[in-house]
Scaffold this motif. Structure first.
Motif, PDB file in Angstrom:
ATOM      1  N   ASN A 161       0.802  -1.217   0.000  1.00  0.00           N
ATOM      2  CA  ASN A 161       0.000   0.000   0.000  1.00  0.00           C
ATOM      3  C   ASN A 161       0.837   1.271   0.000  1.00  0.00           C
ATOM      4  O   ASN A 161       0.328   2.357   0.259  1.00  0.00           O
ATOM      5  N   GLY A 162       2.122   1.126  -0.317  1.00  0.00           N
ATOM      6  CA  GLY A 162       2.966   2.284  -0.572  1.00  0.00           C
ATOM      7  C   GLY A 162       3.687   2.874   0.620  1.00  0.00           C
ATOM      8  O   GLY A 162       4.328   3.919   0.495  1.00  0.00           O
ATOM      9  N   LEU A 163       3.589   2.240   1.763  1.00  0.00           N
ATOM     10  CA  LEU A 163       4.290   2.743   2.939  1.00  0.00           C
ATOM     11  C   LEU A 163       5.600   1.970   3.094  1.00  0.00           C
ATOM     12  O   LEU A 163       5.666   0.943   3.758  1.00  0.00           O
ATOM     13  N   LEU A 164       6.620   2.482   2.454  1.00  0.00           N
ATOM     14  CA  LEU A 164       7.919   1.812   2.403  1.00  0.00           C
ATOM     15  C   LEU A 164       8.842   2.364   3.480  1.00  0.00           C
ATOM     16  O   LEU A 164       8.611   3.422   4.046  1.00  0.00           O
ATOM     17  N   GLY A 165       9.905   1.648   3.733  1.00  0.00           N
ATOM     18  CA  GLY A 165      10.936   2.162   4.627  1.00  0.00           C
ATOM     19  C   GLY A 165      10.667   1.934   6.101  1.00  0.00           C
ATOM     20  O   GLY A 165      10.930   2.811   6.920  1.00  0.00           O
TER      21      GLY A 165
END
Length: 131
Positions: A105-109
């Motif tokens: 869902n695009g929450l990387l790192g």
């Protein structure tokens, strides 16, 4: 074929195979090109895929809810309705499943850890303690 004609074509197919009108049922046929919509063999193959998916979901053998499974499938490069790896995906630990869904869902790192810390600090619930 314009969008209205395409919708009618899908509705006719769903009616012919007594599948019912739902967004999921439509999505299986939305992937077909205009030419493929006239290919009876491909339509029957798509119907079989849809029925297989519906049966798998109705049995509810997965550890995680269907929307989570769809994220996990897509993270693996599968179509969100492709249940071929569900047995393997259901065996994922909660930590790994959470990390995969967060990343998909695009929450990387490292946001999986960040979100867990927010939940702990705001709600007083340590998600790592839940087994």
């Amino acid at each position: 074929m314009n969008s209205t004609e395409r919708f009618k074509k899908v509705m006719d197919i769903l009616k012919e195979f007594d599948l019912g009108n739902s967004p999921i049922n439509h999505s299986f046929f939305d992937k077909l090109s205009e030419e493929e919509m006239d290919n009876q063999g491909l339509i029957k193959q798509t119907v079989n895929k849809l029925l297989s998916y519906q049966e798998r979901v109705s049995l509810n053998t997965n550890t995680y809810p269907e929307y989570v499974m769809q994220n996990l499938r897509q993270r693996r490069g599968l179509d969100k309705y492709d249940t071929s790896l569900d047995d393997q995906l259901s065996k994922m630990s909660k930590d790994n499943a959470f990390k995969e869904v967060v990343n998909w869902n695009g929450l990387l790192g490292g946001y999986d850890y960040t979100i867990k810390s927010w939940v702990k600090d705001i709600y007083g619930v340590n998600l790592d303690d839940i087994k």
